[in-house]
Design an enzyme around this catalytic site. Structure first.
Site, PDB file in Angstrom:
ATOM      1  N   ARG A 169      17.269   2.349  -1.424  1.00 24.97           N
ATOM      2  CA  ARG A 169      18.129   2.843  -0.341  1.00 24.97           C
ATOM      3  C   ARG A 169      17.298   2.894   0.939  1.00 24.97           C
ATOM      4  O   ARG A 169      16.380   3.688   1.048  1.00 24.97           O
ATOM      5  CB  ARG A 169      18.662   4.235  -0.664  1.00 24.97           C
ATOM      6  CG  ARG A 169      19.683   4.252  -1.800  1.00 24.97           C
ATOM      7  CD  ARG A 169      20.397   5.588  -1.859  1.00 24.97           C
ATOM      8  NE  ARG A 169      21.279   5.696  -3.008  1.00 24.97           N
ATOM      9  CZ  ARG A 169      22.503   5.197  -3.070  1.00 24.97           C
ATOM     10  NH1 ARG A 169      22.990   4.532  -2.040  1.00 24.97           N
ATOM     11  NH2 ARG A 169      23.234   5.346  -4.162  1.00 24.97           N
ATOM     12  N   GLY A 170      17.609   2.026   1.877  1.00 24.47           N
ATOM     13  CA  GLY A 170      16.851   1.981   3.118  1.00 24.47           C
ATOM     14  C   GLY A 170      15.789   0.893   3.094  1.00 24.47           C
ATOM     15  O   GLY A 170      15.480   0.303   2.057  1.00 24.47           O
TER      16      GLY A 170
ATOM     17  N   CYS B 154     -11.081  26.766 -15.254  1.00 25.17           N
ATOM     18  CA  CYS B 154     -11.234  26.035 -16.508  1.00 25.17           C
ATOM     19  C   CYS B 154     -11.742  26.971 -17.602  1.00 25.17           C
ATOM     20  O   CYS B 154     -12.731  27.691 -17.403  1.00 25.17           O
ATOM     21  CB  CYS B 154     -12.206  24.876 -16.309  1.00 25.17           C
ATOM     22  SG  CYS B 154     -12.583  23.951 -17.821  1.00 25.17           S
TER      23      CYS B 154
ATOM     24  N   HIS C 235       0.029   7.290 -10.402  1.00 20.61           N
ATOM     25  CA  HIS C 235      -0.406   8.503  -9.709  1.00 20.61           C
ATOM     26  C   HIS C 235      -0.619   9.681 -10.639  1.00 20.61           C
ATOM     27  O   HIS C 235      -0.698  10.823 -10.190  1.00 20.61           O
ATOM     28  CB  HIS C 235       0.613   8.872  -8.619  1.00 20.61           C
ATOM     29  CG  HIS C 235       0.661   7.887  -7.501  1.00 20.61           C
ATOM     30  ND1 HIS C 235       1.700   7.816  -6.604  1.00 20.61           N
ATOM     31  CD2 HIS C 235      -0.209   6.902  -7.134  1.00 20.61           C
ATOM     32  CE1 HIS C 235       1.467   6.847  -5.737  1.00 20.61           C
ATOM     33  NE2 HIS C 235       0.324   6.281  -6.037  1.00 20.61           N
TER      34      HIS C 235
ATOM     35  N   GLN D  92       5.031   5.045  -9.584  1.00 12.12           N
ATOM     36  CA  GLN D  92       4.368   5.945  -8.649  1.00 12.12           C
ATOM     37  C   GLN D  92       4.783   7.395  -8.884  1.00 12.12           C
ATOM     38  O   GLN D  92       4.257   8.297  -8.242  1.00 12.12           O
ATOM     39  CB  GLN D  92       4.726   5.533  -7.215  1.00 12.12           C
ATOM     40  CG  GLN D  92       4.241   4.135  -6.846  1.00 12.12           C
ATOM     41  CD  GLN D  92       4.782   3.683  -5.507  1.00 12.12           C
ATOM     42  OE1 GLN D  92       5.904   3.194  -5.407  1.00 12.12           O
ATOM     43  NE2 GLN D  92       3.996   3.849  -4.471  1.00 12.12           N
ATOM     44  N   ASN D  93       5.717   7.606  -9.799  1.00 12.58           N
ATOM     45  CA  ASN D  93       6.210   8.949 -10.084  1.00 12.58           C
ATOM     46  C   ASN D  93       5.327   9.638 -11.116  1.00 12.58           C
ATOM     47  O   ASN D  93       4.710   8.982 -11.961  1.00 12.58           O
ATOM     48  CB  ASN D  93       7.649   8.887 -10.598  1.00 12.58           C
ATOM     49  CG  ASN D  93       8.586   8.243  -9.597  1.00 12.58           C
ATOM     50  OD1 ASN D  93       8.336   8.275  -8.392  1.00 12.58           O
ATOM     51  ND2 ASN D  93       9.659   7.631 -10.073  1.00 12.58           N
ATOM     52  N   VAL D  94       5.318  10.953 -11.081  1.00 13.35           N
ATOM     53  CA  VAL D  94       4.505  11.736 -12.022  1.00 13.35           C
ATOM     54  C   VAL D  94       5.377  12.488 -13.014  1.00 13.35           C
ATOM     55  O   VAL D  94       4.882  13.319 -13.768  1.00 13.35           O
ATOM     56  CB  VAL D  94       3.587  12.721 -11.260  1.00 13.35           C
ATOM     57  CG1 VAL D  94       2.652  11.966 -10.320  1.00 13.35           C
ATOM     58  CG2 VAL D  94       4.399  13.770 -10.485  1.00 13.35           C
TER      59      VAL D  94
ATOM     60  N   CYS E 196     -16.016  19.710 -15.566  1.00 12.03           N
ATOM     61  CA  CYS E 196     -16.338  19.060 -16.845  1.00 12.03           C
ATOM     62  C   CYS E 196     -15.379  17.941 -17.211  1.00 12.03           C
ATOM     63  O   CYS E 196     -15.574  17.259 -18.217  1.00 12.03           O
ATOM     64  CB  CYS E 196     -16.383  20.104 -17.959  1.00 12.03           C
ATOM     65  SG  CYS E 196     -14.774  20.873 -18.347  1.00 12.03           S
TER      66      CYS E 196
ATOM     67  N   SER F 251       9.897   3.034  -1.101  1.00 12.20           N
ATOM     68  CA  SER F 251       9.845   2.529   0.270  1.00 12.20           C
ATOM     69  C   SER F 251       8.569   1.729   0.516  1.00 12.20           C
ATOM     70  O   SER F 251       8.413   1.126   1.573  1.00 12.20           O
ATOM     71  CB  SER F 251       9.911   3.692   1.260  1.00 12.20           C
ATOM     72  OG  SER F 251       8.784   4.547   1.091  1.00 12.20           O
TER      73      SER F 251
END
Length: 283
Positions: free
Chosen positions: A251-252, A184, A125, A107-109, A136, A226
């Site tokens: 964590r959590g 663009c 993501h 899920q990280n970019v 375009c 999470s």
């Protein structure tokens, strides 16, 4: 019923995780907690400050929002570019080479899984280092846009000090007035980071590719998420629905603790390193 492990150290946690996951191959699903040890903050970790990310509707519907976003991103993206993979990223790459992990859905970019050596990565993501035109659909590198924004806004980044950087490569800035946005270069259309915003759907081919990866796996390992957003949570439901073991390392608490086979409340780097070291070469 969830078996929550109250760990007395990474070795104990890793040993229990190996019992549940077996020799694999399993799929790893990773979230922002995976990259905190690389210096990229988490959106929803126990110690994270409240944040209000920009939505897709805000970005496309208001030029002022776009100006604010690109000013923050112009300052913050270099911070993410300079970050390096941590031991958790490297451990997952080692597990892939050992045949225990078949691929990573992240899920990280931040692209750190690829930098660490993971070969099969689905950037659910999107990626911070690419920009797409909403007209375009041309995709260009973020480095190229950085050069154009620097020409349009000389000295802007240097004038901003003591910034806080968010997980999506933004900087937290008090004022962005006067910042000039680049259009663009091919069609003059609106440029957007090649990142899935809140309120925007993950492209369907990417989702189907991730489902197929889970279908072929023997289990699912969640690390540093999470599972608040549906885009990642769906794969946990999918694996659990197939009767496959699900291990959550975070964590959590998470939104899917009730369906997990095992939950480990700890950080990713040390536990994943211990997990990788506990597997020998494949027979």
């Amino acid at each position: 019923m969830t078996n929550t492990l109250h760990v007395r150290g990474p070795d104990e946690a890793a040993a229990r995780m190996r019992e549940v996951l077996g020799r694999g191959p399993v799929v790893a699903l990773t979230g922002a907690g995976m990259s905190t040890d690389s210096g990229i903050p988490d959106y929803r970790g126990p110690d994270s400050p409240p944040r209000k990310p920009m939505t897709y509707q805000e970005f496309v519907g208001d030029a002022a929002f776009r100006r604010h976003y690109w000013a923050r991103n112009h300052v913050g993206w270099r911070h993410v570019e300079r970050t390096r993979p941590n031991d958790g990223h490297r451990a997952l790459a080692d597990l892939e080479r050992a045949g225990v992990v078949s691929g990573v859905i992240t899920q990280n970019v931040d692209t750190l899984h690829g930098v660490a050596g993971s070969r099969r990565v689905i950037d659910l993501h999107g990626r911070y280092d690419r920009v797409i035109c909403l007209g375009c659909r041309t995709v260009t590198g973020r480095e190229e846009l950085a050069e154009r924004l620097t020409e349009l806004n000389p000295g802007f980044a240097e004038r901003v000090a003591d910034i806080e950087v968010a997980p999506d490569a933004d900087a937290v800035l008090a004022s962005t007035e006067g910042f000039r946005v680049a259009d663009c270069s091919s069609c003059g259309g609106v440029l957007k980071p090649d990142i899935v915003y809140f309120g925007e759907n993950v492209p369907k081919p990417r989702v189907l590719e991730a489902y197929a990866l889970v279908d072929r796996a023997s289990g699912l390992l969640v690390a540093g998420s999470s599972l608040t957003v549906f885009s990642g949570r769906r794969f946990v439901k999918h694996a659990a629905g197939q009767g496959k073991p699900v291990v959550i390392l975070n964590r959590g608490a998470t939104r899917m603790d009730d369906v997990a086979t095992l939950t480990v409340e700890d950080g990713c780097s040390e536990v994943l390193r211990a997990l990788a070291e506990g597997y020998g070469p494949r027979d």
